[in-house]
Design an enzyme around this catalytic site. Structure first.
Site, short mmCIF file in Angstrom:
data_model
loop_
_atom_site.label_atom_id
_atom_site.label_comp_id
_atom_site.label_asym_id
_atom_site.label_seq_id
_atom_site.Cartn_x
_atom_site.Cartn_y
_atom_site.Cartn_z
N GLY A 122 33.97 32.82 12.45
CA GLY A 122 33.16 31.61 12.64
C GLY A 122 31.96 31.61 11.70
O GLY A 122 31.23 32.59 11.64
N ASP A 154 32.36 40.73 15.25
CA ASP A 154 33.08 41.97 15.55
C ASP A 154 34.55 41.92 15.13
O ASP A 154 35.11 42.93 14.70
CB ASP A 154 32.92 42.36 17.02
N ASP A 168 27.06 38.62 19.77
CA ASP A 168 27.78 39.60 20.59
C ASP A 168 28.15 40.86 19.82
O ASP A 168 29.17 41.49 20.09
CB ASP A 168 29.04 38.95 21.19
N ARG A 225 31.68 32.46 22.96
CA ARG A 225 32.94 33.18 23.16
C ARG A 225 32.94 33.87 24.51
O ARG A 225 33.12 33.21 25.50
CB ARG A 225 33.20 34.14 21.99
O1 F6P Z 1 32.52 33.14 17.17
C1 F6P Z 1 31.90 31.94 16.90
C2 F6P Z 1 32.54 30.83 17.70
O2 F6P Z 1 31.88 29.63 17.38
C3 F6P Z 1 32.57 31.05 19.20
O3 F6P Z 1 31.34 30.75 19.81
C4 F6P Z 1 33.70 30.15 19.61
O4 F6P Z 1 34.29 30.58 20.82
C5 F6P Z 1 34.65 30.27 18.46
O5 F6P Z 1 33.89 30.69 17.35
C6 F6P Z 1 35.37 29.01 18.10
O6 F6P Z 1 36.26 29.31 17.09
P1 F6P Z 1 37.01 28.22 16.21
O7 F6P Z 1 36.01 27.56 15.32
O8 F6P Z 1 38.02 28.99 15.45
O9 F6P Z 1 37.61 27.21 17.16
#
Ligand code: F6P
Length: 332
Positions: A12, A104, A131, A173
Site C-alpha cells: 500500500g 511488513d 503496524d 488492516r
Molecule cells: O496496508 C495499507 C492498506 O491501506 C490497509 O490499511 C488496507 O487494509 C489495505 O492496504 C488495502 O489494500 P488495497 O489497496 O490493496 O485494497
C-alpha cells in the site's frame, strides 16, 4: 566506496514515500553511490523494470503523495521462481544494496529474497497502518490520521444537523492505530479497534450503554463511532444491523476507504521519511543487512527485518488511557 543502490516502494502506498525517495537520491549523490529505482514494487524486480534516479528528479518530490516509483502487491515474488528471477536481475544490474520502502508484507518479501541474493537489504517502514514493530511510526501514518480526522470533522457537521448516529470505517488492516488516533483527534464518541474487540454481544452492549448514557444526559444528539476495518463481523452493515436490534435505526455508515492513503504528506511524515531515507543510505556498504531502519524516541534505530512482523505491535499506552478516559468507558 561507491556502490550501486536500488530502491523500490511496495504494498500500500503511503504519503511520504516520495519524500523518502528524494532523501535517498540526495544522500546517494553525496556519497557518490549510483541509485536506480525499480518500478511497480517487486513486479519491477522480476521484470527488470528500472529507471535511473538522478538529482534532477528530486524537484517538487517532497510534497507529493503516492509514489513516483509506483507500487504493487506481487504474488509471483512469493514463489521460489519469482524470487530467483529477481535475484538474477539484481546480479545482472550489478546492485550492491536494495532498499525496500513498505510494510511488513514487503519486508517478508525482502527476507524471502535474501535466500537467493546475497546483496545488502535495507527496509524502510512505509504504511498508513503503523503496524510495523521496532519503530514508533511508519511513513504515511501521520498524514492518514489527519485525513481521517478532517473527514470525520465533516461527518460531524451533518451528524449534528440531524442528531444522528454515524459509523465511520477507517483503514488499518488488522491494527487499531489509525482508528484510535483518528477518533481521539476528531473527538468521536466511541472507537472500535481490533486490540480491544471481544465479541459482537459484549461490544454492542457497551456501545448501547454509552449511547443511552449520553442521551439521558443531553437528549438526542449526534454520536460518532469510528470503526477499524476488519473488526466488526460483516463490517458496517453488521454493526448497523446490531444497533437496529437494540432499537437504534437512524444510523448512517461512511467508509473512508482509499482517500486515507492519498494527499500531500504532513510535516511529521516528511521529517520521518527524510530522516529514514538519509539514514538508510548512510548504512550502504556496512555490515548491516536484512534490517529495517526506524525511529524510536526520535532517534534512528536498526532492527532485524524478522523482528518487524513478530508479535502484534501494541497501541501506545498513553493513547489507550485517553481513549478509556474520554471515549470508551469501561463497563466490565
Ligand atoms: O496496508 C495499507 C492498506 O491501506 C490497509 O490499511 C488496507 O487494509 C489495505 O492496504 C488495502 O489494500 P488495497 O489497496 O490493496 O485494497
Amino acid at each position: 566506496m561507491s556502490k550501486r543502490v536500488a530502491i523500490l516502494t511496495s504494498g500500500g502506498d503511503a504519503p511520504g514515500m516520495n519524500a523518502c525517495i528524494r532523501a535517498a537520491i540526495i544522500a546517494c549523490q553525496r556519497a557518490k553511490h549510483t541509485l536506480i529505482g525499480y518500478r511497480h514494487g517487486y513486479h519491477g524486480l522480476i521484470n527488470q523494470e528500472f529507471i535511473t534516479l538522478s538529482p534532477d528528479s528530486t524537484h517538487n518530490l517532497i510534497q507529493q503523495g503516492g509514489t513516483v516509483l509506483r507500487s504493487a502487491r506481487c504474488e509471483e515474488f512469493k514463489t521460489v521462481e519469482g524470487s530467483q528471477r529477481a535475484a538474477d536481475n539484481l546480479r545482472d544490474a550489478d546492485i550492491d544494496t536494495l532498499v525496500v520502502i513498505g510494510g511488513d508484507g514487503s519486508f517478508k518479501g525482502a527476507c524471502h529474497l535474501s535466500r537467493y541474493w546475497d546483496g545488502q537489504i535495507i527496509g524502510i517502514p512505509g504504511t498508513i497502518d503503523n503496524d510495523v514493530s521496532g519503530t514508533d511510526a511508519t511513513i504515511g501514518y501521520y498524514t492518514a490520521i489527519d485525513t481521517a480526522m478532517s473527514s470525520i470533522d465533516k461527518v460531524r457537521d451533518t451528524a449534528d444537523a440531524f442528531e444522528r448516529i454515524f459509523l465511520v470505517e477507517v483503514m488499518g488492516r488488522h491494527a487499531g492505530f489509525l482508528a484510535l488516533n483518528a477518533a481521539l483527534t476528531s473527538a468521536a464518541n466511541y472507537v472500535i479497534v481490533p486490540e480491544f474487540f471481544k465479541s459482537e454481544e459484549h461490544d454492542i452492549a457497551l456501545i448501547i450503554k454509552q449511547i443511552n448514557g449520553q442521551r439521558a444526559l443531553k437528549g438526542t444528539v449526534s454520536f460518532i463511532i469510528v470503526v477499524a476495518e476488519n473488526v466488526w463481523p460483516n463490517g458496517l452493515p453488521g454493526l448497523t444491523e446490531a444497533l437496529k436490534k437494540h432499537g437504534i435505526d437512524d444510523v448512517r455508515p461512511v467508509t473512508l476507504g482509499h482517500v486515507q492513503r492519498g494527499g500531500s504528506p504532513v510535516s511529521q511524515d516528511r521529517l520521518l521519511a527524510t530522516t529514514l531515507g538519509g539514514f538508510a543510505i548512510s548504512l550502504v556498504g556496512t555490515k548491516h543487512t536484512n534490517i529495517m531502519v526506524g525511529e524510536v524516541n526520535q532517534r534512528p534505530v536498526i532492527v532485524p527485518l524478522e523482528q518487524t512482523w513478530q508479535g502484534a505491535k501494541p497501541l501506545t499506552d498513553a493513547r489507550v488511557e485517553t481513549m478509556e478516559t474520554l471515549m470508551n468507558k469501561r463497563y466490565s
